[in-house]
Every structure is written in C-alpha cells, then in structure tokens.
Scaffold this motif. Structure first.
Motif, PDB file in Angstrom:
ATOM      1  N   GLY A   1       0.034  -5.301   7.945  1.00 13.64           N
ATOM      2  CA  GLY A   1       0.330  -6.410   6.842  1.00 13.64           C
ATOM      3  C   GLY A   1       1.578  -6.812   7.482  1.00 13.64           C
ATOM      4  O   GLY A   1       1.864  -8.214   7.363  1.00 13.64           O
TER       5      GLY A   1
ATOM      6  N   GLY B   1      -2.362  12.954   6.407  1.00 17.42           N
ATOM      7  CA  GLY B   1      -2.383  11.437   6.073  1.00 17.42           C
ATOM      8  C   GLY B   1      -3.774  10.822   6.815  1.00 17.42           C
ATOM      9  O   GLY B   1      -4.345  11.745   7.474  1.00 17.42           O
TER      10      GLY B   1
ATOM     11  N   GLY C   1       1.481  -4.796  -6.485  1.00 16.02           N
ATOM     12  CA  GLY C   1       0.172  -4.956  -7.124  1.00 16.02           C
ATOM     13  C   GLY C   1      -0.966  -4.392  -6.470  1.00 16.02           C
ATOM     14  O   GLY C   1      -1.084  -4.255  -5.189  1.00 16.02           O
TER      15      GLY C   1
ATOM     16  N   VAL D   1      -4.830  -4.919  -5.599  1.00 17.40           N
ATOM     17  CA  VAL D   1      -5.869  -5.997  -5.576  1.00 17.40           C
ATOM     18  C   VAL D   1      -7.244  -5.295  -6.116  1.00 17.40           C
ATOM     19  O   VAL D   1      -7.481  -4.063  -5.479  1.00 17.40           O
ATOM     20  CB  VAL D   1      -5.996  -6.602  -4.077  1.00 17.40           C
TER      21      VAL D   1
END
Ligand SMILES: Cc1cc2nc3c(=O)[nH]c(=O)nc-3n(C[C@H](O)[C@H](O)[C@H](O)COP(=O)(O)OP(=O)(O)OC[C@H]3O[C@@H](n4cnc5c(N)ncnc54)[C@H](O)[C@@H]3O)c2cc1C
Length: 389
Positions: free
Chosen positions: A14, A312, A174, A176
């Motif tokens: 991103g 991970g 936030g 989604v």
C-alpha cells in the motif's frame, strides 16, 4: 476531476503504491487523491514488518527476475529516490543443491545468466575455498548471486509513506468491512465505525488478509495466511561466518543469514496454523528441524542457541504462489495487489510502479507485469516459479 484512489492496507504494498501514485506515474490526468486505510497503524501483524527482508534474483521465471532486478536498483538508489538509506547489505544468496537438485539449479542459473543476472555456479572445491565453514559432503553444486542481500523493511516502508504523505496521500486508521459495488464498479468502501469513503478506484493491498477483503466485493481471490517462524540465533566463535556468509539456502529446506552479530533462520512450517491471529512461533521446529539441518551444514553451529523467534504470515497464493495483480473479472476498478507468497517485500517497488501506471493510464508501462494479471486464474494460466523459499 481528480481520481479518488482508496488503498485497503498500509503495509509495504500500500505504501509503495501510494508513493508511485502521488508521483503521477505518467498520467495525463495528474496526481490522484490517495487514501490509505490501515486497520493497525503499528503494523504489528503486517508481513512487511515480520519479514526476513531479503532480496534475490535467483528465480526460475523471467518475470520474477525482472521485478527483483527493479527492486535491487530501487533499493540501491533509495538514498536519492526516497531520501532514506534502507541498510542494504550486498552479501548475495547461496543456493546449495545435492545431486538430485543439480539439473534444476543448472537450468535456473542458465536462465538467470541469459537474463543478465550475475549468478555463478560453484562446484564443491570452489565452495570450500570461498566458504570453508560449510560441510559439503553431499553437495554437488552451489549458485551464488551477486546483486542480492537484505535490508531494513521499516526504513523502506517509512520512506515510501513519508514521500507519499509529502505529496498529499492521506493515511487513515480503520478496518474496511465492506466494498460497495454497483453495475460492475466499486464505488467506495465502508469502515467498521460506519464511515463510507467514495472511490473511483479501490485497491486491495491487504496482504495475507486480501482474500478476505476480496470476498467483501463477492470475489474469490485465493490468498490466505501461511505462518512461518523466524528464529533469532546466537552462536559462539562464528564471527568469520557472520562477516562473510551470504543468505544460504540448504537443500533440506532451511535458510539462514547473518543479522547483527548473530543470525536468523527459518523454513517452511510443518503444518498450517489453526488460529491465524495467534502468531505463535513454532519452537519445536527449531529442535526438530532447523537446528539439526544447520549444525549438519555448518559444523561451527554445533553450539547454536535460539535466543528469540517471531512468527508472521506469508501472503500465500494457493493457486500458483506468485503475485496476483489488477482486477478480477467482473469489477474492473477493484485492483488486487496480492499473493506474493514470501517474495513481496523485494517486489514492492516494482509492483507499486507497475500497478500505479496501470491504474493511471490503463496499461502496463515501464514494467510489463501482465504475466501476473489476476485474470490468469480464470484463464487457466499459472506462473510456475520453482524458487519459492
Ligand atoms: C517470516 C516472513 C519472511 C519473509 N521474508 C521475505 C523476504 O526475505 N523477502 C521478501 O521479499 N519477502 C519476504 N516475506 C514476504 C513479504 O513480507 C510480504 O510478501 C510483503 O510484506 C507483503 O506486503 P503487503 O503490504 O502486501 O502485506 P502486509 O505487510 O501484511 O500489509 C497488509 C496490511 O493490510 C492491513 N489490512 C488487512 N485487512 C484490512 C482491512 N480489512 N482494513 C484495513 N486494513 C487492512 C493489515 O493490517 C496490514 O497492515 C516474508 C514474510 C514473512 C512472514
């Protein structure tokens, strides 16, 4: 009108995409309005921060070689491009093969050399001269790459994010929970707190959660979590190995490389994790598999200790373990940026550039990443990469 791009996920993908988008990427329409929605600004569970952060060009497909070469050049130029030194260690990768793996290693190396990659094949004598600490009884061949190594993922991520923000990209916290779709177009995203953001383009850069994000729009993207443990190792009397070792891949499946004054190592998990949110290191794997393989390959590791570990997720593409880029059939403004299956960090710079150009101009430009188009799954195409580590 300014193009509104909403990126779901603020990991390395991103952030890279936001950085490239805010540079305009050759678009006549100008710089878009970019919003990155990230559920956890600490990135504690993001693969980007739990990665081994290594980069190689030793792949078996030209497309992965091209992407990593772009990544290497970008990381090398990061001080000028990003204003950040990402701590690139130019130590190479050494991939070892027994007689069983010899033909594959030779074929991969021939392909890499034809693509201009500086990979050299070394027989046991040359390996013993250059890496006298290796036990080579069962080794037929090694492939040593030059323009390969490792770097600091947080510095790269920070450079992308700061650069994108400086050019107007907005980061919002936030989760989604919905993607609105109307007449085959994504029109916006909905957040858990009830907020709705309108968008002309939505990008799914949600890493190992990107299968779940695609499902919010009713799409089937075969990407999910695949937990890996990275062991932090300390070993007495191994200063020379620490100073000279490349990232070394053993035919038994374990890899190790220097990190600070010690080492890190890992290998494929023996079984899938049952709870993807647990992030528990697989400690038994160290005693059962990692240590025996390392001690057999590097006798000086006999007194190796695991002083720490983290776990991970690979963003695992169940179909063919390679990037899935761009729209799936049905929603042509929902772009996926996913499925990197353990080699995403090194591909982030190239994928960000390629996808930004696709979004802004409607076509692949400087990097032709069409082989990785997400539509390949519906077309029955696969990218077959033999070197998924
Ligand atoms: C142990 C390990 C070792 C690795 N080693 C290497 C290596 O050596 N070299 C290499 O190139 N790659 C390596 N990788 C792979 C690499 O780290 C990943 O491919 C890459 O980081 C993926 O980046 P990403 O931005 O797509 O995903 P992530 O970093 O996971 O970021 C996705 C973000 O999306 C957010 N998100 C998810 N869902 C939502 C939602 N609904 N709403 C809002 N935000 C959301 C998440 O919180 C997360 O921050 C490794 C990975 C692991 C786990």
């Amino acid at each position: 009108m300014t193009l509104r791009v909403v990126i779901v996920g603020g990991g390395i993908m991103g952030a890279s995409l936001a950085w490239w988008l805010t540079r305009g990427a050759g678009a006549e329409a100008g710089v878009p309005a970019v919003t990155v929605i990230e559920r956890d600004p600490t990135l504690a569970r993001a693969s980007s921060m739990l990665s081994a952060a290594s980069i190689r060009q030793q792949y078996s497909t030209p497309q992965n070689i091209h992407l990593s070469r772009f990544g290497w050049e970008f990381l090398s130029a990061a001080p000028e491009l990003l204003g950040v030194d990402v701590g690139l260690k130019r130590r190479g990768y050494l991939i070892l093969a027994t007689e069983t793996g010899r033909a594959t290693l030779e074929a991969n190396t021939a392909l890499q050399q034809a693509e201009g990659v500086a990979t050299a094949l070394l027989g046991p004598e040359a390996l013993a001269r250059q890496f006298p600490w290796l036990s080579l009884g069962d080794i037929a061949l090694g492939a040593l790459g030059r323009d390969e190594g490792w770097f600091d993922p947080a510095l790269l991520h920070g450079g992308f994010r700061a650069g994108a923000r400086a050019r107007g990209a907005h980061w919002a916290e936030g989760t989604v929970t919905g993607i609105d779709v109307s007449a085959g177009r994504a029109t916006g995203v909905r957040l858990q707190d009830g907020t709705r953001l309108a968008a002309d383009v939505v990008v799914n850069a949600a890493g190992w959660q990107s299968g779940a994000v695609a499902a919010l729009a009713g799409q089937d993207l075969p990407v999910g979590p695949d937990l890996r443990t990275v062991f932090v190792l300390s070993s007495p009397d191994t200063g020379e190995i620490n100073a000279t070792a490349p990232l070394t891949v053993d035919p038994g499946g374990v890899w190790f490389r220097p990190e600070g004054r010690g080492f890190i190592a890992g290998m494929e998990a023996p079984a899938p994790a049952t709870d993807p949110w647990a992030f528990e290191p697989d400690w038994p794997q160290f005693e059962e598999s990692v240590w025996p393989l390392l001690a057999a390959r590097v006798p000086a590791f006999e007194r190796l200790r695991a002083t720490g570990a983290w776990a991970g997720h690979y963003d695992w593409n169940r179909a063919d373990q390679n990037a899935l880029l761009g729209p799936l059939p049905g929603i042509d403004n929902l772009f996926h940026m996913s499925g990197f299956s353990g080699h995403g960090l090194q591909q982030a710079a190239g994928v960000g550039r390629g996808l930004s150009e696709l979004i802004l101009t409607g076509a692949w430009q400087t990097l032709d990443l069409s082989a990785f188009a997400a539509t390949r799954l519906a077309e029955g195409r696969r990218v077959v990469e033999l070197n998924v580590i």
